[in-house]
Design an enzyme around this catalytic site. Structure first.
Site, PDB file in Angstrom:
ATOM      1  N   CYS A  48     -63.924  15.677 -50.276  1.00 19.40           N
ATOM      2  CA  CYS A  48     -64.236  15.372 -48.879  1.00 19.40           C
ATOM      3  C   CYS A  48     -65.736  15.323 -48.658  1.00 19.40           C
ATOM      4  CB  CYS A  48     -63.566  16.376 -47.947  1.00 19.40           C
ATOM      5  SG  CYS A  48     -64.050  18.049 -48.279  1.00 19.40           S
ATOM      6  N   GLN A  51     -52.444   7.108 -53.860  1.00 25.07           N
ATOM      7  CA  GLN A  51     -53.897   7.122 -53.666  1.00 25.07           C
ATOM      8  C   GLN A  51     -54.545   5.950 -54.405  1.00 25.07           C
ATOM      9  OE1 GLN A  51     -55.830   9.514 -51.703  1.00 25.07           O
ATOM     10  NE2 GLN A  51     -57.206   7.791 -52.008  1.00 25.07           N
ATOM     11  N   LYS A 101     -49.117  27.860 -48.944  1.00 26.90           N
ATOM     12  CA  LYS A 101     -48.429  26.617 -49.300  1.00 26.90           C
ATOM     13  C   LYS A 101     -49.419  25.662 -49.976  1.00 26.90           C
ATOM     14  CE  LYS A 101     -47.719  22.342 -47.850  1.00 26.90           C
ATOM     15  NZ  LYS A 101     -47.386  21.729 -49.115  1.00 26.90           N
ATOM     16  N   GLU A 138     -65.761  28.158 -43.348  1.00 22.70           N
ATOM     17  CA  GLU A 138     -65.202  28.813 -44.518  1.00 22.70           C
ATOM     18  C   GLU A 138     -66.344  29.346 -45.379  1.00 22.70           C
ATOM     19  OE1 GLU A 138     -63.028  25.159 -46.051  1.00 22.70           O
ATOM     20  OE2 GLU A 138     -61.418  26.634 -45.980  1.00 22.70           O
ATOM     21  N   GLY A 142     -57.335  19.226 -45.623  1.00 18.75           N
ATOM     22  CA  GLY A 142     -56.535  18.041 -45.925  1.00 18.75           C
ATOM     23  C   GLY A 142     -56.924  16.903 -45.016  1.00 18.75           C
ATOM     24  N   SER A 143     -55.967  16.034 -44.765  1.00 21.31           N
ATOM     25  CA  SER A 143     -56.287  14.806 -44.033  1.00 21.31           C
ATOM     26  C   SER A 143     -56.479  15.088 -42.539  1.00 21.31           C
ATOM     27  CB  SER A 143     -55.163  13.789 -44.207  1.00 21.31           C
ATOM     28  OG  SER A 143     -54.017  14.227 -43.509  1.00 21.31           O
ATOM     29  N   GLU A 177     -60.274  21.863 -42.121  1.00 22.07           N
ATOM     30  CA  GLU A 177     -61.300  21.104 -42.859  1.00 22.07           C
ATOM     31  C   GLU A 177     -60.695  19.767 -43.219  1.00 22.07           C
ATOM     32  OE1 GLU A 177     -64.330  21.515 -43.258  1.00 22.07           O
ATOM     33  OE2 GLU A 177     -64.487  23.565 -42.524  1.00 22.07           O
TER      34      GLU A 177
HETATM   35  C1  UN1 Z   1     -67.556  20.493 -53.118  1.00 25.19           C
HETATM   36  O1  UN1 Z   1     -68.014  19.376 -52.871  1.00 25.19           O
HETATM   37  O2  UN1 Z   1     -68.060  21.247 -53.981  1.00 25.19           O
HETATM   38  O3  UN1 Z   1     -61.720  19.055 -50.081  1.00 25.19           O
HETATM   39  C2  UN1 Z   1     -66.393  21.076 -52.416  1.00 25.19           C
HETATM   40  C3  UN1 Z   1     -62.899  18.975 -50.399  1.00 25.19           C
HETATM   41  C4  UN1 Z   1     -63.834  20.028 -49.892  1.00 25.19           C
HETATM   42  C5  UN1 Z   1     -64.462  20.788 -50.971  1.00 25.19           C
HETATM   43  C6  UN1 Z   1     -65.648  20.130 -51.547  1.00 25.19           C
HETATM   44  N1  UN1 Z   1     -63.127  20.881 -48.982  1.00 25.19           N
HETATM   45  O4  UN1 Z   1     -63.298  18.065 -51.103  1.00 25.19           O
END
Ligand code: UN1
Length: 476
Positions: free
Chosen positions: A279, A326, A170, A457, A223-224, A245
């Site tokens: 993130c 956003q 998804k 991961e 995600g969040s 994550e």
């Molecule tokens: C990166 O900084 O190269 O959602 C990857 C995100 C992370 C991936 C960052 N899971 O921003």
């Protein structure tokens, strides 16, 4: 109209979504089907039925399929990069690089399919042998965010398939285009029908069914934090395997002995590139007092050279924010920071461009205090704050002072401080004299504290989440 892919068949859904270009809202990227809960159930059933067959294909055929997918992604990187830049708004060179990363990930996991190693040892009981076997988990539900529309799907789908699992994918509702293109490539790779399913639609519908269904053995999500917690409550309650994550509030520490120009590049690249929508973004820049004034002047001056514009236009450094909500949230945080008493040293304004899009100038706050909301909460946009620190120890304490722990960086010429920081900063990834964002694809990715939950991961270590162990005793 782009359809869902369920049990080897392209299917329309009860709903349709318009995928709009955030650089130019008059540009429709495409129309995408939206699945309902019944279609999601069908996909899960198909995946559950065929998974043992896919596992029985063996490592050679699985490796060949993944390698073929990787080869096609790499060959089409320019075209897929344009699609990605059009739907998400990251600039074309970043989008093409992301597509390449996705291609390399499939090729890496093609090799990993051949390295699904177990262990063999003697039992403590004479005459008995012990094998520790690695086996697929079953059906993996994959839920991905909008900020990396192809790389994050790749680094979840590729290991899931490599180790013999089937997949119900998804993608983020906002950016189904890259996900659909990836699914279309996978659909031609010779997998048995049902091994890989694309189910586009809302998190509250498709994601919820994945979370609740007893046939989904594992869920990997990026995600969040709030959605992560929800998955924990729903899927965790039925004891599904989870890999979450979530957010970050990543510190970049700049010490007096840093190379100023290099530290400015690390900060600007880490905080603002990809519109700060990572993130791993450096949203807290913690600066020692001796270099503080020179550093903030140099960052503000560097920001004045940054061109914000259409993601496909040559010379654009930063594209638009991906969506209206956003953008609104980013601008709200600019107001919050000022109300809290931080000083807005640069940017933070909505911008208009020749096309209508979600543009804003990168925002730099200075004189922020570590406990301010702008220094504690993930904003997920081109908004960063500088927090002054008295010395290294003070900077480390501030760096560790949030609920998050994904990535952390330090710019310094001191081996002593760099070594200490690598050991003592509370994060899953630590960068010395390199930006906090922008990671390799062949090594583990993940965080500590509220940033992540479950095994890592990427890299060979991805095997921990996507396989399960079985201990077999044989009386020889
Ligand atoms: C990166 O900084 O190269 O959602 C990857 C995100 C992370 C991936 C960052 N899971 O921003």
């Amino acid at each position: 109209m782009h359809k869902n892919f369920i049990d080897g068949v392209w299917c329309e859904g009860p709903g349709v979504r318009e995928n709009l270009n955030p650089s130019d809202l008059s540009n429709l990227v495409g129309l995408y089907a939206q699945a309902d809960s019944q279609q999601t159930q069908q996909a899960i059933q198909a995946a559950a039925y065929v998974q043992p067959l896919w596992a029985a294909y063996g490592p050679q055929r699985r490796a060949e399929a993944l390698d073929q997918i990787g080869t096609e992604i790499l060959a089409r990187r320019e075209e897929l990069g344009r699609l990605l830049a059009s739907e998400e708004g990251k600039v074309l060179p970043e989008a093409v690089a992301e597509v390449s990363r996705a291609g390399h990930i499939f090729k890496f996991f093609a090799g990993e399919a051949l390295r699904m190693t177990g262990e063999h040892l003697d039992s403590v009981r004479p005459g008995i042998e012990v094998d520790i076997l690695r086996q697929p988990v079953g059906v993996v539900g994959i839920i991905t965010p909008w900020n990396f529309p192809i790389a994050i799907p790749a680094w979840k789908i590729a290991p899931a398939l490599a180790y013999g699992n089937s997949v119900v994918f998804k993608p983020a509702d906002l950016v189904p285009g890259s996900a659909w293109a990836l699914a279309e490539i996978i659909s031609r790779a010779g997998l048995p029908a049902g091994t890989f399913n694309l189910v586009m639609g809302r998190g509250s519908v498709v994601g919820q069914v994945l979370a609740e269904s007893a046939n989904v053995s594992a869920i990997t999500f990026t995600g969040s934090t709030s959605t992560g917690r929800h998955l924990m409550q729903v899927a965790g309650a039925r004891l599904a395997r989870l890999q979450l994550e979530m957010g970050g509030k990543n510190p970049l520490v700049v010490l007096d002995d840093a190379d100023l120009e290099h530290a400015v590049e690390c900060a600007v690249q880490g905080a603002y590139f990809s519109t700060g929508q990572r993130c791993t973004a450096s949203s807290r820049i913690i600066v020692e007092k001796g270099i503080h004034q020179r550093f903030i002047e140099a960052v503000a001056s560097r920001l004045s050279e940054i061109r914000v514009g259409h993601a496909l236009h040559e010379g654009t450094h930063i594209g638009p924010v991906a969506e209206e909500a956003q953008l609104r949230q980013n601008l709200e945080y600019v107001d919050i920071g000022q109300a809290e008493g931080a000083r807005l040293a640069y940017g933070g304004q909505p911008l208009s461009r020749t096309s209508e899009g979600y543009y804003m100038s990168p925002a730099l706050f200075v004189d922020a205090a570590p406990d301010m909301r702008i220094a504690q909460e993930e904003i997920f946009g081109p908004v960063a704050c500088v927090i002054p620190a008295d010395d290294y120890e003070h900077a480390l304490e501030i760096a560790n002072g949030t609920p998050f722990g994904l990535s952390a960086g330090i710019c310094t010429g001191s081996l002593k401080h760099a070594t200490h920081f690598k050991r003592h900063v509370k994060s899953g990834m630590v960068m010395v004299n390199t930006p906090t964002a922008g990671v390799d694809y062949h090594v583990p990715f993940g965080g500590t504290k509220a940033s992540s939950y479950g095994p890592r991961e990427q890299g060979h270590q991805a095997i921990e989440f996507f396989t399960t162990l079985k201990t077999a005793y044989t009386l020889a």
